[in-house]
Write a protein that holds these residues in place. Structure first.
Motif, PDB file in Angstrom:
ATOM      1  N   ALA A  83      11.529  82.015 -16.411  1.00  0.00           N
ATOM      2  CA  ALA A  83      12.813  81.933 -15.702  1.00  0.00           C
ATOM      3  C   ALA A  83      13.791  81.023 -16.446  1.00  0.00           C
ATOM      4  O   ALA A  83      14.997  81.290 -16.485  1.00  0.00           O
ATOM      5  CB  ALA A  83      12.596  81.417 -14.282  1.00  0.00           C
ATOM      6  N   ASP A  84      13.278  79.956 -17.065  1.00  0.00           N
ATOM      7  CA  ASP A  84      14.133  79.034 -17.799  1.00  0.00           C
ATOM      8  C   ASP A  84      14.691  79.646 -19.080  1.00  0.00           C
ATOM      9  O   ASP A  84      15.653  79.122 -19.655  1.00  0.00           O
ATOM     10  CB  ASP A  84      13.357  77.759 -18.161  1.00  0.00           C
ATOM     11  N   ARG A  85      14.093  80.722 -19.528  1.00  0.00           N
ATOM     12  CA  ARG A  85      14.479  81.306 -20.821  1.00  0.00           C
ATOM     13  C   ARG A  85      15.147  82.672 -20.681  1.00  0.00           C
ATOM     14  O   ARG A  85      15.226  83.418 -21.653  1.00  0.00           O
ATOM     15  CB  ARG A  85      13.239  81.403 -21.718  1.00  0.00           C
ATOM     16  N   THR A  86      15.636  83.001 -19.516  1.00  0.00           N
ATOM     17  CA  THR A  86      16.374  84.244 -19.350  1.00  0.00           C
ATOM     18  C   THR A  86      17.792  84.081 -19.903  1.00  0.00           C
ATOM     19  O   THR A  86      18.298  82.958 -20.035  1.00  0.00           O
ATOM     20  CB  THR A  86      16.456  84.645 -17.868  1.00  0.00           C
ATOM     21  N   VAL A  87      18.420  85.205 -20.205  1.00  0.00           N
ATOM     22  CA  VAL A  87      19.795  85.177 -20.722  1.00  0.00           C
ATOM     23  C   VAL A  87      20.739  84.560 -19.689  1.00  0.00           C
ATOM     24  O   VAL A  87      21.640  83.783 -20.028  1.00  0.00           O
ATOM     25  CB  VAL A  87      20.252  86.606 -21.099  1.00  0.00           C
ATOM     26  N   GLU A  88      20.526  84.878 -18.408  1.00  0.00           N
ATOM     27  CA  GLU A  88      21.386  84.354 -17.349  1.00  0.00           C
ATOM     28  C   GLU A  88      21.278  82.833 -17.257  1.00  0.00           C
ATOM     29  O   GLU A  88      22.291  82.129 -17.158  1.00  0.00           O
ATOM     30  CB  GLU A  88      21.027  84.978 -15.995  1.00  0.00           C
ATOM     31  N   ARG A  89      20.037  82.328 -17.309  1.00  0.00           N
ATOM     32  CA  ARG A  89      19.845  80.877 -17.220  1.00  0.00           C
ATOM     33  C   ARG A  89      20.441  80.161 -18.437  1.00  0.00           C
ATOM     34  O   ARG A  89      21.027  79.089 -18.309  1.00  0.00           O
ATOM     35  CB  ARG A  89      18.351  80.575 -17.097  1.00  0.00           C
ATOM     36  N   PHE A  90      20.293  80.785 -19.611  1.00  0.00           N
ATOM     37  CA  PHE A  90      20.865  80.183 -20.817  1.00  0.00           C
ATOM     38  C   PHE A  90      22.394  80.135 -20.713  1.00  0.00           C
ATOM     39  O   PHE A  90      23.016  79.132 -21.078  1.00  0.00           O
ATOM     40  CB  PHE A  90      20.443  80.990 -22.054  1.00  0.00           C
ATOM     41  N   GLY A  91      22.991  81.218 -20.206  1.00  0.00           N
ATOM     42  CA  GLY A  91      24.445  81.239 -20.044  1.00  0.00           C
ATOM     43  C   GLY A  91      24.921  80.166 -19.083  1.00  0.00           C
ATOM     44  O   GLY A  91      25.941  79.496 -19.328  1.00  0.00           O
ATOM     45  N   GLN A  92      24.200  79.967 -17.984  1.00  0.00           N
ATOM     46  CA  GLN A  92      24.558  78.930 -17.025  1.00  0.00           C
ATOM     47  C   GLN A  92      24.442  77.540 -17.662  1.00  0.00           C
ATOM     48  O   GLN A  92      25.305  76.679 -17.439  1.00  0.00           O
ATOM     49  CB  GLN A  92      23.643  79.016 -15.804  1.00  0.00           C
ATOM     50  N   ALA A  93      23.397  77.345 -18.462  1.00  0.00           N
ATOM     51  CA  ALA A  93      23.208  76.047 -19.111  1.00  0.00           C
ATOM     52  C   ALA A  93      24.329  75.758 -20.099  1.00  0.00           C
ATOM     53  O   ALA A  93      24.824  74.624 -20.185  1.00  0.00           O
ATOM     54  CB  ALA A  93      21.852  76.015 -19.826  1.00  0.00           C
ATOM     55  N   VAL A  94      24.748  76.772 -20.844  1.00  0.00           N
ATOM     56  CA  VAL A  94      25.854  76.590 -21.799  1.00  0.00           C
ATOM     57  C   VAL A  94      27.141  76.226 -21.061  1.00  0.00           C
ATOM     58  O   VAL A  94      27.894  75.325 -21.491  1.00  0.00           O
ATOM     59  CB  VAL A  94      26.048  77.867 -22.652  1.00  0.00           C
ATOM     60  N   LYS A  95      27.432  76.901 -19.960  1.00  0.00           N
ATOM     61  CA  LYS A  95      28.635  76.598 -19.182  1.00  0.00           C
ATOM     62  C   LYS A  95      28.608  75.158 -18.664  1.00  0.00           C
ATOM     63  O   LYS A  95      29.612  74.432 -18.747  1.00  0.00           O
ATOM     64  CB  LYS A  95      28.767  77.570 -18.013  1.00  0.00           C
ATOM     65  N   LEU A  96      27.461  74.751 -18.131  1.00  0.00           N
ATOM     66  CA  LEU A  96      27.346  73.383 -17.619  1.00  0.00           C
ATOM     67  C   LEU A  96      27.480  72.364 -18.749  1.00  0.00           C
ATOM     68  O   LEU A  96      28.094  71.304 -18.569  1.00  0.00           O
ATOM     69  CB  LEU A  96      26.001  73.205 -16.908  1.00  0.00           C
ATOM     70  N   ALA A  97      26.919  72.684 -19.914  1.00  0.00           N
ATOM     71  CA  ALA A  97      27.031  71.772 -21.057  1.00  0.00           C
ATOM     72  C   ALA A  97      28.482  71.629 -21.500  1.00  0.00           C
ATOM     73  O   ALA A  97      28.937  70.515 -21.833  1.00  0.00           O
ATOM     74  CB  ALA A  97      26.166  72.280 -22.208  1.00  0.00           C
ATOM     75  N   LEU A  98      29.223  72.733 -21.509  1.00  0.00           N
ATOM     76  CA  LEU A  98      30.635  72.675 -21.897  1.00  0.00           C
ATOM     77  C   LEU A  98      31.450  71.870 -20.885  1.00  0.00           C
ATOM     78  O   LEU A  98      32.322  71.073 -21.268  1.00  0.00           O
ATOM     79  CB  LEU A  98      31.197  74.091 -22.021  1.00  0.00           C
ATOM     80  N   LEU A  99      31.173  72.079 -19.598  1.00  0.00           N
ATOM     81  CA  LEU A  99      31.876  71.308 -18.571  1.00  0.00           C
ATOM     82  C   LEU A  99      31.554  69.820 -18.692  1.00  0.00           C
ATOM     83  O   LEU A  99      32.444  68.966 -18.556  1.00  0.00           O
ATOM     84  CB  LEU A  99      31.482  71.820 -17.180  1.00  0.00           C
ATOM     85  N   ALA A 100      30.280  69.512 -18.949  1.00  0.00           N
ATOM     86  CA  ALA A 100      29.879  68.117 -19.106  1.00  0.00           C
ATOM     87  C   ALA A 100      30.544  67.495 -20.329  1.00  0.00           C
ATOM     88  O   ALA A 100      30.958  66.323 -20.303  1.00  0.00           O
ATOM     89  CB  ALA A 100      28.356  68.018 -19.229  1.00  0.00           C
ATOM     90  N   THR A 101      30.665  68.270 -21.411  1.00  0.00           N
ATOM     91  CA  THR A 101      31.322  67.767 -22.620  1.00  0.00           C
ATOM     92  C   THR A 101      32.787  67.443 -22.352  1.00  0.00           C
ATOM     93  O   THR A 101      33.291  66.389 -22.763  1.00  0.00           O
ATOM     94  CB  THR A 101      31.213  68.809 -23.752  1.00  0.00           C
ATOM     95  N   ALA A 102      33.469  68.347 -21.658  1.00  0.00           N
ATOM     96  CA  ALA A 102      34.870  68.099 -21.319  1.00  0.00           C
ATOM     97  C   ALA A 102      35.006  66.862 -20.431  1.00  0.00           C
ATOM     98  O   ALA A 102      35.917  66.030 -20.618  1.00  0.00           O
ATOM     99  CB  ALA A 102      35.460  69.320 -20.619  1.00  0.00           C
TER     100      ALA A 102
END
Length: 208
Positions: free
Chosen positions: A76-95
């Motif tokens: 579940a941690d390695r699905t495309v959907e989960r990866f996309g959510q993680a990238v979005k959260l990482a970008l928001l955290a970076t901003a």
């Protein structure tokens, strides 16, 4: 033993042809195995059962549930959907962290300017019987340095929280997030020692 078991679990979890239901218990006279097809994941002895206080079969069933759940979570941690959510959260955290660091920098400058305008002229040299012990400029330098060190400490804490959050988002880097604390404590210790060294000057200014 634990390391080898972990490697087998990850190998099985990475092979999506193997379903969690394919992980089963194989009873033996001396050993109860948890297997996935021909692959033996781990074996439980009577010694393990005695240490846990459970019958060997009951202990095996508890491990079976944990193994199946671990495989499901790994995938579940390695699905495309989960990866996309993680990238979005990482970008928001970076901003967010960039905005926080910028705000901290502007606040530090504003506080220093305000402090300069109000107290710079009032800071006198420290004298004992007409002998100058600590010059006014040296005291002022210590105060400004303290401001900057406090700001640096806050900035490092923000960066630490950010890195810990982002690394924990991705399964490949999740283990690294737990090791950040030891790397943070070293520079914070140096900053704390520097601040302690400035305490005498700060106390004197407070008295003045």
């Amino acid at each position: 033993r634990a390391g080898r078991i972990q490697e087998r679990i990850e190998k099985i979890a990475a092979d999506r042809r193997i379903r969690p239901q394919d992980i089963v218990i194989a009873d033996g006279d001396l050993v109860t195995y948890l297997t996935a097809g021909p692959e033996k994941i781990m074996g439980l002895l009577d010694l393990d059962a005695t240490a846990s206080g459970l019958p060997r079969r009951v202990l095996a069933e508890s491990y079976l549930d944990k193994l199946r759940a671990a495989v499901e979570k790994y995938r579940a941690d390695r699905t495309v959907e989960r990866f996309g959510q993680a990238v979005k959260l990482a970008l928001l955290a970076t901003a967010a962290v960039l905005a926080a660091i910028l705000a901290l920098r502007l606040l530090r400058r504003a506080l220093i300017r305000r402090f300069v305008s109000r107290y710079h002229a009032r800071i006198a040299s420290l004298k004992i019987k007409s002998l100058e012990v600590v010059g006014a400029e040296r005291i002022w330098t210590a105060l400004i340095g303290a401001f900057r060190l406090v700001s640096l400490t806050i900035g490092l804490t923000i960066v630490f929280v950010y890195l810990d959050f982002v690394l924990a988002l991705f399964p490949q880097t999740r283990l690294l997030s737990g090791r950040l604390l030891e790397h943070l404590l070293s520079p914070l210790g140096m900053i704390a020692r520097a601040l302690i060294g400035m305490v005498p000057s700060l106390i004197f200014v407070a008295i003045v």
